[in-house]
Design an enzyme around this catalytic site. Structure first.
Site, mmCIF file in Angstrom:
data_model
loop_
_atom_site.group_PDB
_atom_site.id
_atom_site.type_symbol
_atom_site.label_atom_id
_atom_site.label_comp_id
_atom_site.label_asym_id
_atom_site.label_seq_id
_atom_site.Cartn_x
_atom_site.Cartn_y
_atom_site.Cartn_z
ATOM 1 N N CYS A 1 -33.376 -14.788 -8.446
ATOM 2 C CA CYS A 1 -32.868 -13.428 -8.274
ATOM 3 C C CYS A 1 -33.145 -12.594 -9.533
ATOM 4 C CB CYS A 1 -31.386 -13.453 -7.897
ATOM 5 S SG CYS A 1 -30.789 -11.873 -7.235
ATOM 6 N N HIS B 1 -31.617 -16.062 -3.208
ATOM 7 C CA HIS B 1 -30.854 -17.180 -3.757
ATOM 8 C C HIS B 1 -31.147 -18.439 -2.928
ATOM 9 C CE1 HIS B 1 -28.187 -14.977 -6.568
ATOM 10 N NE2 HIS B 1 -28.433 -13.971 -5.751
ATOM 11 N N GLU C 1 -30.046 -21.414 -3.225
ATOM 12 C CA GLU C 1 -28.843 -22.230 -3.016
ATOM 13 C C GLU C 1 -27.944 -21.662 -1.924
ATOM 14 O OE1 GLU C 1 -27.477 -19.121 -5.996
ATOM 15 O OE2 GLU C 1 -29.339 -20.129 -5.433
#
Length: 209
Positions: free
Chosen positions: A79, A187, A189
């Site tokens: 990011c 992102h 994750e």
């Protein structure tokens, strides 16, 4: 061992939990000496570009990151961490970045070519378009939807670094890379199967964990 760079502006909890789910050993450090020699490093980032560059400087990470990239150690920016790898950003006034990729960071115009306004930030799930599936980072990554949250976007004249893009009223660089330096605007994750595959590829293919 994966080193997570803590300069006070990254979502360390979600990144570390994702690595735990993958069974990858990691450590978090807020100074270069607290990370030492790792097999690879993750540079997360949430917030404003000028504040992030200042924090990297204060924590002693600017030369550290550049040196690791030069040495061939894998580094993954997430990011804002991806945007910091470029030459400069117009956020909050022109601010110099790490200069490891060619290009600049500009705010989404908020208006398309037909003069229609659209929402900024680019927030939510959007689909990947993969351009370089043969790269080690991209192994088994599908053109799934991934999770974006950003108001500023990379502009680069070097298509060779674009591993994948997404469309949000313009082409959005979504995954970029060159040799040992890679990054994603979204992102991983928080991006389901595709995001976890990227993290797994970084840790287990690029860093050989």
């Amino acid at each position: 061992m994966i080193g997570i760079i803590d300069y006070g502006m990254g979502n360390l909890f979600s990144v570390s939990k994702a690595l735990e789910r993958l069974g990858v050993d990691y450590k978090i450090g807020d100074r270069p000496q607290s990370l030492g020699a790792c097999d690879g490093y993750i540079l997360p980032g949430v917030g404003a570009f000028p504040d992030a560059m200042k924090a990297l400087q204060e924590h002693g990470f600017i030369d550290f990151i550049k040196d690791k990239v030069t040495e061939g150690v894998p580094v993954y920016g997430i990011c804002l961490g991806m945007q910091l790898l470029f030459e400069s950003s117009e956020e909050g006034g022109l601010t110099e970045g790490l200069g490891l990729f060619p290009g600049t960071i500009s705010r989404f115009p908020g208006m398309d070519d037909q003069g229609r306004s659209y929402k900024v930030p680019h927030m939510g799930w959007n689909q990947l378009e993969i351009h370089q599936p043969d790269k080690p980072l991209m192994t088994d990554v599908k053109e799934d939807h991934v999770y974006f949250v950003h108001s500023f976007v990379v502009k680069t004249d070097d298509p060779s670094i674009l591993y994948a893009t997404s469309d949000y009223h313009m082409e959005v660089p979504a995954i970029i890379g060159r040799e040992n330096l890679v990054a994603s605007q979204f992102h991983p994750e928080k991006s389901g199967r595709a995001g976890m595959q990227l993290l797994e590829n970084f840790c287990k293919v690029m860093c050989k964990q």
